[in-house]
Design an enzyme around this catalytic site. Structure first.
Site, PDB file in Angstrom:
ATOM      1  N   ASP A 204      46.362  42.215  46.140  1.00 23.07           N
ATOM      2  CA  ASP A 204      47.766  42.832  45.611  1.00 23.07           C
ATOM      3  C   ASP A 204      47.714  44.200  45.487  1.00 23.07           C
ATOM      4  O   ASP A 204      46.857  44.692  44.785  1.00 23.07           O
ATOM      5  CB  ASP A 204      48.072  42.030  44.321  1.00 23.07           C
ATOM      6  CG  ASP A 204      49.674  41.986  44.001  1.00 23.07           C
ATOM      7  OD1 ASP A 204      50.363  41.879  45.110  1.00 23.07           O
ATOM      8  OD2 ASP A 204      49.971  42.562  42.940  1.00 23.07           O
ATOM      9  N   GLU A 253      27.197  41.247  49.651  1.00 25.23           N
ATOM     10  CA  GLU A 253      26.146  40.438  49.206  1.00 25.23           C
ATOM     11  C   GLU A 253      26.277  39.146  49.723  1.00 25.23           C
ATOM     12  O   GLU A 253      25.260  38.421  49.367  1.00 25.23           O
ATOM     13  CB  GLU A 253      26.131  40.629  47.651  1.00 25.23           C
ATOM     14  CG  GLU A 253      25.666  41.994  46.839  1.00 25.23           C
ATOM     15  CD  GLU A 253      25.744  41.967  45.603  1.00 25.23           C
ATOM     16  OE1 GLU A 253      25.636  40.832  45.127  1.00 25.23           O
ATOM     17  OE2 GLU A 253      26.332  42.921  45.014  1.00 25.23           O
TER      18      GLU A 253
HETATM   19  C1  NOJ Z   1      53.065  42.401  45.785  1.00 21.75           C
HETATM   20  C2  NOJ Z   1      53.232  40.983  45.691  1.00 21.75           C
HETATM   21  O1  NOJ Z   1      53.226  40.467  47.261  1.00 21.75           O
HETATM   22  C3  NOJ Z   1      54.875  40.750  45.409  1.00 21.75           C
HETATM   23  O2  NOJ Z   1      55.228  39.377  45.268  1.00 21.75           O
HETATM   24  C4  NOJ Z   1      54.826  41.084  43.693  1.00 21.75           C
HETATM   25  O3  NOJ Z   1      55.811  41.021  42.990  1.00 21.75           O
HETATM   26  C5  NOJ Z   1      53.992  42.372  43.488  1.00 21.75           C
HETATM   27  N1  NOJ Z   1      53.028  42.749  44.491  1.00 21.75           N
HETATM   28  C6  NOJ Z   1      53.666  42.887  42.090  1.00 21.75           C
HETATM   29  O4  NOJ Z   1      52.398  42.102  41.800  1.00 21.75           O
END
Ligand code: NOJ
Length: 534
Positions: A204, A253
């Site tokens: 993310d 790894e």
């Molecule tokens: C991207 C994620 O896909 C989204 O849903 C989220 O709100 C933001 N990152 C923050 O983590």
């Protein structure tokens, strides 16, 4: 499932938004038990892997992207041992499981952040986040002008007067990646899930993590596009890459694990994330914002293919995910309308749902025919449109609040899946659904489409089967010139994909059409239709 070590290169990965996929215990929220029960459906669809949106313990203020414990499962979703069992059971169905890792920020309920709040300014506990003194005579002005991605200032003040950074919602404090404990902790979390059989990670906010030294103001234009490459104070900074290389060494790894970057960066910078010692994949997000236009699609595709291949990688196609208006609705709106803004108070008469549905199928056959890997968001295979008329009092996305009620947010693409045409939550579970489902979802339920020839589900299944048979070899890729309104490309000697993105039928070249996204007359390709030809 591909057996080669580099299984992800041509994989079709299905995205599960846990909260909305299937509810095993009837409490109105999706869970791991529901996911487990739907594994036969996913196997029949013909996917290679699933990416599971965050399933960790969380107050769910940003749908789970606010993680309070990276090793425990949210109690509404199940337990950590159920997650482990799900990974094993999926494997028995030939499906790998990618876990969503959220390293840019934690929840404000994470023990580290609670300890930081309880500790004094300047303490070790605060050093794992970004705590700063404010400006102004009494420190009453935020440390700089950074704006949160969701809207409003990126800083919140705590009672002792310091401010903490949150580039998203205030419930999501940014972690300080300059602190060695942060990197060590994420190594341990990665090992935790890899040791439990995870095939890898969707990372993310892969473009986040690193902040400019000294926290300089961003200036009047906060958007990434408004700054020279690498100069934004908290997006796409060069310091990200040593972190990625550290993760890659860890993954290497293990035998065949991978990671895919959610990196919202300029297309010209994406290859940096795909260097051989960095990510295996980075989502190509440009189609998410593209108009229905053959020229636009062609140039995005050409750029993605060539820039990925230049660093020995492959493109990674996405038409929808849990953050954008579903493409069956995007493509039902005229070009030039910003779907995310239209949701709130746009002119409803602009939406042509039947056209959106036709185009969604046509677009699916494009991404499934391209080189590289394709991600399918849950419900794409059913042709689900956005739930664009959700009542305002049902909204849960923090964007609605943080934008000062100017952006409706992402709930409309997160509505629970209709599995059956009847019942309180259309077969989602035995009880209700945490977000109301539009009435139109009943006729799109999986059970309705199950045995209906040429339903969206049927088209996806057949396309995936054909793709597996014919398209996962190293076939090469060549765009063809078939007129301004037609997107056409060749894969090897015996496969051509053609989409009519204009308003009038076009003539088909000689050859056998062996698959199509919709009805067509011999020799002619109608608008909003894709054919696969030999
Ligand atoms: C991207 C994620 O896909 C989204 O849903 C989220 O709100 C933001 N990152 C923050 O983590």
């Amino acid at each position: 499932m591909e057996t080669s070590r580099a299984w992800w290169r041509h994989a079709v990965v299905y995205q599960i938004y846990v909260r909305s996929f299937a509810d095993g215990n009837g409490d109105g929220t999706g869970d791991i038990d529901g996911m487990r029960r739907r594994l036969p459906y996913l196997e029949r669809l013909g996917i290679d892997a699933v990416w599971v949106n965050p399933w960790y313990r969380s107050p769910l203020l940003d749908g789970g992207y606010d993680v309070a414990d990276y090793r425990e499962i949210n109690e509404q979703f199940g337990t950590t041992s159920e997650a482990e069992a799900f990974i094993a059971e999926a494997k028995a169905h030939g499906i790998r499981v990618l876990v969503d890792l959220v390293p840019n920020h934690s929840s404000w309920d994470h023990p580290w952040f609670r300890a930081a709040l309880a500790a004094a300014p300047g303490s070790e506990e605060r050093a794992r986040y970004h705590f700063l003194e404010g400006r102004g005579d009494a420190g009453e002005v935020p440390p700089n002008d950074w704006q949160s991605v969701f809207g409003g200032p990126a800083w919140t003040r705590v009672p002792d007067g310091q401010w903490y950074l949150h580039t998203y919602d205030e419930s999501q404090p940014d972690l300080n990646w300059d602190h060695p404990a942060v990197a060590d902790e994420f190594d341990a979390v990665m090992r935790f899930w890899l040791d439990r059989g995870a095939a890898g990670f969707r990372i993310d906010v892969a473009h986040g993590l690193v902040k400019a030294p000294g926290y300089p103001d961003a200036g009047p234009v906060q958007e990434l596009a408004g700054m020279p490459p690498g100069q934004h104070p908290f997006i796409d900074r060069d310091g990200i890459h040593p972190i990625v290389r550290r993760w890659r060494r860890l993954l290497d790894e293990y035998d065949d694990r991978m990671m895919v970057a959610e990196a919202w960066v300029d297309a010209s910078r994406r290859p940096l994330y795909l260097r051989p010692d960095e990510y295996h994949q980075a989502f190509d997000f440009d189609l998410l914002t593209a108009n229905w236009d053959a020229g636009e699609f062609a140039s995005i595709i050409a750029e993605s293919v060539s820039s990925a291949q230049a660093v020995g990688s492959d493109p990674t196609w996405v038409l929808s995910n849990h953050d954008v208006v579903r493409h069956a609705t995007r493509y039902g709106l005229p070009n030039g309308i910003e779907p995310g803004l239209w949701l709130l108070d746009g002119d409803r008469s602009l939406l042509d749902e039947a056209r959106g549905a036709r185009r969604a199928r046509a677009a699916a056959l494009v991404t499934l025919a391209l080189p590289g890997s394709a991600y399918v968001y849950q419900g794409d295979e059913l042709g689900l449109p956005e739930a664009w008329d959700l009542p305002l009092d049902a909204l849960q996305d923090p964007i609605w609040h943080d934008s000062g009620h100017t952006v409706k947010g992402r709930d409309g693409c997160r509505v629970p899946i209709p599995w059956e045409p009847t019942g309180e939550s259309l077969g989602f579970g035995d009880g209700g659904a945490w977000l109301p489902q539009p009435r139109a979802y009943a006729r799109l339920a999986a059970a309705v489409q199950e045995n209906a020839p040429d339903s969206s589900l049927d088209i996806y299944r057949r396309a995936l089967a054909i793709r597996r048979e014919r398209l996962v070899d190293e076939l090469g890729f060549e765009l063809l010139d078939a007129g301004a309104d037609v997107l056409a490309f060749r894969r090897g000697d015996r496969f051509v994909c053609m989409t009519n993105m204009g308003d009038l039928p076009v003539s088909l070249p000689a050859g056998e059409v062996f698959f199509a996204s919709g009805p067509f007359d011999d020799g002619e390709l109608p608008p909003d239709t894709t054919v696969w030809m030999a």
